[in-house]
Scaffold this motif. Sequence first.
Motif, PDB file in Angstrom:
ATOM      1  N   PHE A 129      -5.661   4.414 -10.116  1.00  0.00           N
ATOM      2  CA  PHE A 129      -6.188   3.260  -9.394  1.00  0.00           C
ATOM      3  C   PHE A 129      -5.214   2.749  -8.332  1.00  0.00           C
ATOM      4  O   PHE A 129      -5.636   2.220  -7.304  1.00  0.00           O
ATOM      5  N   LEU A 130      -3.943   2.908  -8.575  1.00  0.00           N
ATOM      6  CA  LEU A 130      -2.959   2.489  -7.572  1.00  0.00           C
ATOM      7  C   LEU A 130      -3.172   3.263  -6.279  1.00  0.00           C
ATOM      8  O   LEU A 130      -3.203   2.693  -5.190  1.00  0.00           O
ATOM      9  N   GLY A 131      -3.339   4.581  -6.399  1.00  0.00           N
ATOM     10  CA  GLY A 131      -3.547   5.412  -5.221  1.00  0.00           C
ATOM     11  C   GLY A 131      -4.839   5.103  -4.497  1.00  0.00           C
ATOM     12  O   GLY A 131      -4.899   5.128  -3.263  1.00  0.00           O
ATOM     13  N   SER A 132      -5.895   4.786  -5.262  1.00  0.00           N
ATOM     14  CA  SER A 132      -7.195   4.533  -4.641  1.00  0.00           C
ATOM     15  C   SER A 132      -7.252   3.184  -3.933  1.00  0.00           C
ATOM     16  O   SER A 132      -8.077   2.985  -3.039  1.00  0.00           O
ATOM     17  N   GLN A 133      -6.392   2.248  -4.333  1.00  0.00           N
ATOM     18  CA  GLN A 133      -6.450   0.901  -3.754  1.00  0.00           C
ATOM     19  C   GLN A 133      -5.372   0.624  -2.717  1.00  0.00           C
ATOM     20  O   GLN A 133      -5.534  -0.265  -1.888  1.00  0.00           O
ATOM     21  N   ILE A 134      -4.266   1.372  -2.757  1.00  0.00           N
ATOM     22  CA  ILE A 134      -3.169   1.096  -1.829  1.00  0.00           C
ATOM     23  C   ILE A 134      -3.601   1.330  -0.388  1.00  0.00           C
ATOM     24  O   ILE A 134      -3.007   0.799   0.556  1.00  0.00           O
ATOM     25  N   ARG A 135      -4.655   2.114  -0.200  1.00  0.00           N
ATOM     26  CA  ARG A 135      -5.172   2.376   1.149  1.00  0.00           C
ATOM     27  C   ARG A 135      -5.599   1.085   1.851  1.00  0.00           C
ATOM     28  O   ARG A 135      -5.540   0.988   3.072  1.00  0.00           O
ATOM     29  N   GLU A 136      -6.073   0.107   1.059  1.00  0.00           N
ATOM     30  CA  GLU A 136      -6.516  -1.153   1.657  1.00  0.00           C
ATOM     31  C   GLU A 136      -5.352  -1.912   2.280  1.00  0.00           C
ATOM     32  O   GLU A 136      -5.534  -2.683   3.218  1.00  0.00           O
ATOM     33  N   VAL A 137      -4.163  -1.703   1.742  1.00  0.00           N
ATOM     34  CA  VAL A 137      -2.962  -2.309   2.330  1.00  0.00           C
ATOM     35  C   VAL A 137      -2.607  -1.596   3.624  1.00  0.00           C
ATOM     36  O   VAL A 137      -2.365  -2.216   4.667  1.00  0.00           O
ATOM     37  N   ALA A 138      -2.598  -0.269   3.569  1.00  0.00           N
ATOM     38  CA  ALA A 138      -2.150   0.535   4.715  1.00  0.00           C
ATOM     39  C   ALA A 138      -3.055   0.379   5.924  1.00  0.00           C
ATOM     40  O   ALA A 138      -2.579   0.435   7.071  1.00  0.00           O
ATOM     41  N   SER A 139      -4.352   0.172   5.705  1.00  0.00           N
ATOM     42  CA  SER A 139      -5.304   0.178   6.819  1.00  0.00           C
ATOM     43  C   SER A 139      -5.071  -0.939   7.833  1.00  0.00           C
ATOM     44  O   SER A 139      -5.454  -0.817   8.997  1.00  0.00           O
ATOM     45  N   HIS A 140      -4.434  -2.039   7.403  1.00  0.00           N
ATOM     46  CA  HIS A 140      -4.218  -3.176   8.317  1.00  0.00           C
ATOM     47  C   HIS A 140      -2.925  -3.081   9.118  1.00  0.00           C
ATOM     48  O   HIS A 140      -2.773  -3.792  10.125  1.00  0.00           O
ATOM     49  N   ILE A 141      -1.999  -2.252   8.676  1.00  0.00           N
ATOM     50  CA  ILE A 141      -0.660  -2.245   9.272  1.00  0.00           C
ATOM     51  C   ILE A 141      -0.666  -1.904  10.767  1.00  0.00           C
ATOM     52  O   ILE A 141      -0.027  -2.608  11.568  1.00  0.00           O
ATOM     53  N   PRO A 142      -1.369  -0.838  11.207  1.00  0.00           N
ATOM     54  CA  PRO A 142      -1.345  -0.542  12.650  1.00  0.00           C
ATOM     55  C   PRO A 142      -1.886  -1.671  13.520  1.00  0.00           C
ATOM     56  O   PRO A 142      -1.327  -1.950  14.599  1.00  0.00           O
ATOM     57  N   THR A 143      -2.952  -2.342  13.064  1.00  0.00           N
ATOM     58  CA  THR A 143      -3.516  -3.443  13.850  1.00  0.00           C
ATOM     59  C   THR A 143      -2.530  -4.590  13.989  1.00  0.00           C
ATOM     60  O   THR A 143      -2.393  -5.192  15.061  1.00  0.00           O
ATOM     61  N   ILE A 144      -1.831  -4.902  12.891  1.00  0.00           N
ATOM     62  CA  ILE A 144      -0.839  -5.987  12.936  1.00  0.00           C
ATOM     63  C   ILE A 144       0.275  -5.649  13.917  1.00  0.00           C
ATOM     64  O   ILE A 144       0.663  -6.471  14.761  1.00  0.00           O
ATOM     65  N   VAL A 145       0.798  -4.424  13.820  1.00  0.00           N
ATOM     66  CA  VAL A 145       1.902  -4.007  14.691  1.00  0.00           C
ATOM     67  C   VAL A 145       1.465  -4.041  16.158  1.00  0.00           C
ATOM     68  O   VAL A 145       2.188  -4.545  17.031  1.00  0.00           O
ATOM     69  N   ILE A 146       0.282  -3.514  16.437  1.00  0.00           N
ATOM     70  CA  ILE A 146      -0.209  -3.490  17.818  1.00  0.00           C
ATOM     71  C   ILE A 146      -0.446  -4.900  18.338  1.00  0.00           C
ATOM     72  O   ILE A 146      -0.110  -5.221  19.485  1.00  0.00           O
TER      73      ILE A 146
END
Length: 508
Positions: free
Chosen positions: A157-174
């Motif tokens: 479950f950790l692997g299946s949910q951690i994607r939700e964290v990663a998906s926002h990072i590029p938008t924040i940085v940009i």
Amino acid sequence: MNERKIIKSVSIVFFVLILAKIVAFVNDAVLAACLGISSDADAFYTVMGIQQVIYPMLSVGIWNVFLPEYKKNIVLAGSKKADVLANKLILLFTGISLAVAGAIFLFSKQIVMVCAPGLTKEVSALCSELLQISAPLYVFVLLSAIIATMLQCHERFLGSQIREVASHIPTIVIAVFLYDKFGVKALAYGLVLGSLLRLLVELPFINWGYHFSFVRLQFNMDEIRMLKKMPEALVTAGVEQINVLADKIIASLMEPGSISALNYAQKLVNVFSGLFGTAIGTALYPQMVECVARKEYRKVEEIITQSIFIIGFLMIPITIGSIFFAGTIIECVFQRGEFGSTATELTAMTYQFYIIGLIFIAIKAILTNVLYSFGDTRNALRVSICTVCTNIILNLILSFYMGIRGLALATAVASIVNVYVSLWFLRKYIRLPSGKIYKEVIKTIIAAMTGCFAAYLCLLNLKMDNPYISIITAIAICSILYGAIMYFTKSESMELSIRYIKKLGKTR
């Protein structure tokens, strides 16, 4: 079914979702500071609204039908056979997602005309361009959904949910480093990079010997039956999100900034519903599929009842507190940069009506998964159609009298209708103790209202200028009174929540 394992699974999803919601909050706050309530914001959030319709059709719809079949293969035939099915679906739906992305790129203008007819010519053209830029994200989103389903069935479950964290990072940085120079188009590229990153972070968690390989697209009878259910599941997932799109279509005909205000209010509601409804629904779905396969229907009834108790215990005070302190909450969360006091006022009054449906939004996610656990895709589709029809009819009526607040109230009422229609269809499979549930809900509402009203009176007399101190004080007062009342009235939902926390501690 091991109760301790369920609690551990729910806790993993819950804590990762907390992290995901924190990152999502940072993302929303940064975007609000950059875009405010403006034409660029309306264009960008219209694209996001379109994405929120197509994404579940390719992701949630496949998850609902693929998970039971993949899990059954693991239990009955082992991981190798299950992984062959996964390879078939990866090949099949990669082709479908490429076709969808191509169609979005070619017909972006027409899609915008349908989804946001009230936008000006300039904003509509910008929205079309942003839609073309972001089109490739659907390929990565679909692949990510299939891999996430496999991870959940193998209890990663950790692997299946951690994607939700990663998906926002590029938008924040940009948004932080590139928005001032390249504008809103850069944010659209951020959406594509986020969808790619959500796929890449899942791959290291595949550790049960799976390897992708090209296979012939020949399906056995069980797999054909699964594929026949797929259209209903895809439509059901899409229909659910049409509610959101319907709100934005009507909001596009209102004053500038209405789409943005709806979006900000809805995102804040989704933070709360996602933390509990999504966490419980995601973790319990594989377990409920297993219970149904073993015909342990009483266990399913017990799981649902306890889930409703816990959701009610946590979400009813959040709902009532949000109604009392909507302005202060929105000020703390969003008011900075281009997001001024006018935007706060518009978003707050929208949020007050959206939040009415909070507990029902969380519960409906669980009930929908129960229908899918029984393989009942047809009634799941009927529930979704009933919900979206209710929302659209109420949108047209309430928006005429209440403006943007009517759109939010219509969505809340539609969520309530969804829950009761779902329970009606579930009657042929399970029976829930409705009297016991209503009694506990009424007790919780009274306790929460008492605590929130006391907090409101205190803040009214103290007249604090700092919104952050005000909201922290309100939470403290409300929590103490609410907890005390629930304790002395021997609330079953509170006792259940405490018992689960204790068991969680023992699983570590």
